[in-house]
Design a protein around this motif. Structure first.
Motif, PDB file in Angstrom:
ATOM      1  N   ARG A   1       0.587  -1.151   0.015  1.00  0.00           N
ATOM      2  CA  ARG A   1       0.029   0.028   0.104  1.00  0.00           C
ATOM      3  C   ARG A   1       0.952   1.241   0.069  1.00  0.00           C
ATOM      4  N   GLY A   2       2.085   1.004  -0.231  1.00  0.00           N
ATOM      5  CA  GLY A   2       3.140   2.140  -0.455  1.00  0.00           C
ATOM      6  C   GLY A   2       2.762   3.163  -1.427  1.00  0.00           C
ATOM      7  N   ILE A   3       3.067   4.422  -1.371  1.00  0.00           N
ATOM      8  CA  ILE A   3       2.892   5.572  -2.324  1.00  0.00           C
ATOM      9  C   ILE A   3       3.985   6.207  -2.395  1.00  0.00           C
ATOM     10  N   ASP A   4       4.339   6.209  -3.653  1.00  0.00           N
ATOM     11  CA  ASP A   4       5.549   6.813  -4.362  1.00  0.00           C
ATOM     12  C   ASP A   4       5.117   8.322  -4.981  1.00  0.00           C
ATOM     13  N   LEU A   5       5.470   9.307  -4.031  1.00  0.00           N
ATOM     14  CA  LEU A   5       5.139  10.558  -4.347  1.00  0.00           C
ATOM     15  C   LEU A   5       5.657  11.052  -5.651  1.00  0.00           C
ATOM     16  N   LYS A   6       6.625  10.603  -6.084  1.00  0.00           N
ATOM     17  CA  LYS A   6       7.483  11.205  -7.369  1.00  0.00           C
ATOM     18  C   LYS A   6       6.381  10.832  -8.652  1.00  0.00           C
ATOM     19  N   LEU A   7       5.515   9.950  -8.348  1.00  0.00           N
ATOM     20  CA  LEU A   7       4.580   9.558  -9.422  1.00  0.00           C
ATOM     21  C   LEU A   7       3.362  10.673  -9.565  1.00  0.00           C
ATOM     22  N   PHE A   8       3.300  11.454  -8.852  1.00  0.00           N
ATOM     23  CA  PHE A   8       2.195  12.551  -8.493  1.00  0.00           C
ATOM     24  C   PHE A   8       2.642  13.831  -8.405  1.00  0.00           C
ATOM     25  N   SER A   9       2.065  14.690  -9.055  1.00  0.00           N
ATOM     26  CA  SER A   9       2.422  16.329  -8.790  1.00  0.00           C
ATOM     27  C   SER A   9       2.700  16.681  -7.435  1.00  0.00           C
ATOM     28  N   ALA A  10       3.538  17.721  -7.203  1.00  0.00           N
ATOM     29  CA  ALA A  10       3.854  18.100  -6.046  1.00  0.00           C
ATOM     30  C   ALA A  10       2.736  18.374  -5.377  1.00  0.00           C
ATOM     31  N   ASP A  11       1.797  19.092  -5.866  1.00  0.00           N
ATOM     32  CA  ASP A  11       0.677  19.629  -4.931  1.00  0.00           C
ATOM     33  C   ASP A  11      -0.498  18.421  -4.509  1.00  0.00           C
ATOM     34  N   THR A  12      -0.262  17.208  -5.213  1.00  0.00           N
ATOM     35  CA  THR A  12      -1.275  16.172  -4.779  1.00  0.00           C
ATOM     36  C   THR A  12      -1.429  16.137  -3.230  1.00  0.00           C
ATOM     37  N   MET A  13      -2.774  16.089  -3.089  1.00  0.00           N
ATOM     38  CA  MET A  13      -3.149  15.382  -1.825  1.00  0.00           C
ATOM     39  C   MET A  13      -3.968  14.025  -1.956  1.00  0.00           C
ATOM     40  N   PHE A  14      -4.304  13.373  -0.815  1.00  0.00           N
ATOM     41  CA  PHE A  14      -4.822  12.090  -1.130  1.00  0.00           C
ATOM     42  C   PHE A  14      -6.392  11.926  -0.272  1.00  0.00           C
ATOM     43  N   HIS A  15      -7.162  11.110  -0.845  1.00  0.00           N
ATOM     44  CA  HIS A  15      -8.307  10.833  -0.152  1.00  0.00           C
ATOM     45  C   HIS A  15      -8.572   9.394  -0.155  1.00  0.00           C
ATOM     46  N   GLY A  16      -9.635   8.960   0.507  1.00  0.00           N
ATOM     47  CA  GLY A  16      -9.901   7.468   0.738  1.00  0.00           C
ATOM     48  C   GLY A  16      -9.459   6.934   2.041  1.00  0.00           C
ATOM     49  N   ASP A  17     -10.300   5.836   2.153  1.00  0.00           N
ATOM     50  CA  ASP A  17      -9.908   5.070   3.447  1.00  0.00           C
ATOM     51  C   ASP A  17      -8.803   3.876   3.381  1.00  0.00           C
ATOM     52  N   CYS A  18      -7.923   3.902   4.486  1.00  0.00           N
ATOM     53  CA  CYS A  18      -6.939   2.680   4.317  1.00  0.00           C
ATOM     54  C   CYS A  18      -7.751   1.392   4.539  1.00  0.00           C
ATOM     55  N   ARG A  19      -8.811   1.383   5.074  1.00  0.00           N
ATOM     56  CA  ARG A  19      -9.332  -0.088   5.378  1.00  0.00           C
ATOM     57  C   ARG A  19      -9.017  -0.746   6.415  1.00  0.00           C
ATOM     58  N   THR A  20      -8.117  -0.196   7.285  1.00  0.00           N
ATOM     59  CA  THR A  20      -7.349  -0.977   8.411  1.00  0.00           C
ATOM     60  C   THR A  20      -8.034  -0.467   9.615  1.00  0.00           C
ATOM     61  N   SER A  21      -8.773  -1.246  10.211  1.00  0.00           N
ATOM     62  CA  SER A  21      -9.661  -0.942  11.514  1.00  0.00           C
ATOM     63  C   SER A  21      -8.820  -0.541  12.547  1.00  0.00           C
ATOM     64  N   GLY A  22      -9.106   0.900  13.128  1.00  0.00           N
ATOM     65  CA  GLY A  22      -8.129   1.340  14.281  1.00  0.00           C
ATOM     66  C   GLY A  22      -7.214   2.149  13.815  1.00  0.00           C
ATOM     67  N   PHE A  23      -6.813   2.103  12.355  1.00  0.00           N
ATOM     68  CA  PHE A  23      -5.843   2.783  11.773  1.00  0.00           C
ATOM     69  C   PHE A  23      -6.173   4.031  10.959  1.00  0.00           C
ATOM     70  N   CYS A  24      -7.379   4.426  10.671  1.00  0.00           N
ATOM     71  CA  CYS A  24      -7.840   5.360   9.744  1.00  0.00           C
ATOM     72  C   CYS A  24      -7.830   6.787  10.593  1.00  0.00           C
ATOM     73  N   CYS A  25      -6.847   7.520  10.163  1.00  0.00           N
ATOM     74  CA  CYS A  25      -6.329   8.959  10.516  1.00  0.00           C
ATOM     75  C   CYS A  25      -7.667   9.895  10.711  1.00  0.00           C
ATOM     76  N   VAL A  26      -7.417  11.045  11.281  1.00  0.00           N
ATOM     77  CA  VAL A  26      -8.387  11.716  11.600  1.00  0.00           C
ATOM     78  C   VAL A  26      -8.935  12.231  10.387  1.00  0.00           C
ATOM     79  N   GLU A  27      -8.173  12.538   9.485  1.00  0.00           N
ATOM     80  CA  GLU A  27      -8.718  13.226   8.175  1.00  0.00           C
ATOM     81  C   GLU A  27      -9.485  12.154   7.503  1.00  0.00           C
ATOM     82  N   MET A  28      -9.071  11.020   7.540  1.00  0.00           N
ATOM     83  CA  MET A  28     -10.036   9.950   6.586  1.00  0.00           C
ATOM     84  C   MET A  28     -11.170   9.872   7.150  1.00  0.00           C
ATOM     85  N   ARG A  29     -11.367   9.721   8.515  1.00  0.00           N
ATOM     86  CA  ARG A  29     -12.644   9.830   9.194  1.00  0.00           C
ATOM     87  C   ARG A  29     -13.565  10.898   9.150  1.00  0.00           C
ATOM     88  N   GLU A  30     -12.896  12.153   8.994  1.00  0.00           N
ATOM     89  CA  GLU A  30     -13.701  13.493   8.421  1.00  0.00           C
ATOM     90  C   GLU A  30     -13.761  13.916   7.177  1.00  0.00           C
TER      91      GLU A  30
END
Length: 534
Positions: free
Chosen positions: A395-424
């Motif tokens: 599930r690794g993310i290589d930031l060099k494959l995306f533009s510098a201003d890219t942000m992410f959305h979506g749920d990591c689908r790992t119970s107990g490890f979804c960050c605040v931003e994912m939940r909101e």
């Protein structure tokens, strides 16, 4: 309820067994609920289903009983967290070879509008040859036809959305099927250049079918790329992959981990080679190593170094089972290690995406640790080989494959490890890893996963903190500062500077106490003995 008791009457035609009275009771409860949809009846059914699951979930007689699987479906329908329930079904291996599991779960997700997840469930069942496989393939085909109609209907809206996206900040789901397909297309031409990558357009040619390893693997011998691998046991499994401990050419001194995945997924091998290229040599041992990958049309097999000392999760559990807590000195040591790992990783333009204690392997030095504070802080001498090793880069993310201003959305689908931003439902970037670090630290301190709460700040804003208080004899200032900063990262924050400052604050405390390293050495010695005996 979205999942009903369709066909549950068929269960009552079976001969008497321990499960049967429960099925009768659940059916009666459902009948009462359909006649009077009161809160009392609903709670009664929920309790019956939960009690039934708890009573029989570890009973091997129920493992492949489709009637029990249907009880799980009712339980799933009552739960707010589908993915944690599905994960538990997988861990308990409830009807994993039955297509009913995948068809019903996919329909459940489709009804909730989670089409990508539904698609992945169908693919998972097909990769496992769940029976009857033709029924599952037909259901998947009909599903694809349905979403094709939806896709065409939304195409005009999507084009407008894409045009709008170019004007502002790009925000993508790094784990969606479309994003994964896109990045794989970018990297596939380069994979052939990497040392250890072996591609074949044919199916895996071995005499032992890889699908049979799911049921029985010990002492089976499989030939991969001209070498014999003697399987010694299963070291772990996930949704699409299983990891096996194996000896190369039956040599007990040459042990590796084989990660066998269907459908094939070369992304993790790519991530390992990026780590090879980007990380300083002295840091490389903290991030796992892939020796080679064999990429067939039906499977991919990743050959990795094998570490035999257990995981950080094993270390935490070794305290839980005896009713104890990890010593604070050891919690601090592993916190310093994790901060250093993320600082090194993120500065290279890589996000792990699945930062949890199961993916942090224990590294033990081959020689005795020293009391030298300088060696400890600078990770020199025997301390260089002691610590943690971060693995599982699927599930690794290589930031060099995306533009510098890219942000992410979506749920990591790992119970107990979804960050605040994912939940909101807010954009995130490095928070997926730093939140995972907070959860792990909380587990080390409290023996529990972390729940957080939203508090009002003095300026009328808000901030997040763990619900559980710190014990009075801990270094509250250090721990409070760690959670307060990492749970409340702002877009304008220099998060690498933050990681460095937090690491240095813990290291400064260590250097202020001459007895720290001696206490730590003793804690590590006890931990090593505990994990070896387990």
């Amino acid at each position: 309820m979205a999942v009903t008791s369709t066909n549950i009457n068929q269960a009552f035609s079976f001969t008497s067994d321990p499960l049967l009275p429960w099925l009768h009771s659940i059916k009666k409860g459902l009948d009462d609920l359909f006649a009077d949809h009161s809160e009392e009846n609903s709670l009664a059914v929920d309790k019956l289903v939960s009690d039934c699951i708890r009573t029989f979930k570890n009973n091997p007689r129920c493992q492949n009983d489709v009637r029990f699987l249907k009880v799980w479906f009712l339980y799933m329908d009552c739960s707010r967290d589908f993915h944690s329930v599905f994960k538990e079904i997988e861990e308990l291996q409830i009807c994993l070879g039955n297509s009913v599991l995948y068809e019903t779960c996919a329909v459940f997700l489709e009804a909730k509008g989670q089409l990508i997840d539904a698609h992945e469930i169908y693919r998972l069942g097909i990769s496992r040859n769940a029976e009857p496989i033709e029924s599952l393939k037909k259901a998947h085909k009909l599903f694809l036809e349905r979403i094709s109609v939806v896709h065409k209907a939304c195409s005009i809206h999507q084009n407008v959305h894409n045009d709008t996206k170019k004007l502002g900040q790009t925000c993508v789901n790094p784990w969606s099927s479309s994003t994964i397909d896109e990045v794989l297309q970018k990297i596939l031409p380069h994979l052939v250049k990497y040392d250890g990558y072996h591609f074949s357009s044919k199916n895996f040619p071995g005499k032992v079918a890889l699908s049979t390893l799911q049921k029985s693997s010990r002492n089976k011998k499989i030939k991969i790329g001209g070498r014999d691998y003697l399987i010694k046991g299963c070291a772990g499994h996930g949704g699409f992959a299983q990891v096996f401990k194996a000896c190369i050419d039956s040599d007990p001194d040459e042990i590796v981990a084989l990660k066998i995945q269907a459908p094939p997924f070369p992304w993790e091998f790519y991530m390992y080679r990026q780590l090879d290229q980007r990380l300083p040599t002295e840091e490389r041992s903290r991030f796992g190593n892939a020796q080679r990958m064999h990429h067939y049309s039906d499977y991919s097999i990743l050959v990795c170094d094998y570490l035999s000392h257990g995981t950080l999760h094993d270390a935490i559990n070794s305290y839980i089972v005896v009713g104890a807590f990890m010593e604070e000195v050891l919690c601090m040591y592993y916190t310093i290690e994790m901060l250093h790992i993320l600082e090194t990783l993120h500065s290279s333009g890589i996000i792990h995406g699945d930062f949890k204690p199961d993916n942090l392997l224990i590294r033990n030095s081959r020689v005795d640790l020293t009391d030298d504070m300088e060696q400890f802080v600078r990770r020199r001498g025997p301390w260089q080989d002691q610590g943690l090793c971060l693995v599982d880069w699927g599930r690794g993310i290589d930031l060099k494959l995306f533009s510098a201003d890219t942000m992410f959305h979506g749920d990591c689908r790992t119970s107990g490890f979804c960050c605040v931003e994912m939940r909101e439902d807010k954009p995130w970037k490095f928070q997926v890893d730093t939140y995972g670090l907070c959860v792990i630290v909380h587990m080390m301190l409290h023996n529990k996963y972390m729940d957080f709460e939203k508090k009002v700040s003095a300026d009328g804003g808000h901030f997040y903190l763990p619900k559980l208080p710190f014990k009075r004899y801990w270094n509250i200032k250090l721990w409070d500062n760690l959670f307060k900063r990492l749970l409340n990262v702002q877009p304008c924050d220099d998060h690498l500077k933050m990681l460095r400052e937090l690491r240095e604050s813990f290291q400064e405390y260590v250097l202020s106490d001459p007895s720290f390293v001696k206490k730590l050495k003793e804690s590590l010695r006890k931990q090593r003995l505990s994990l070896c005996s387990a």
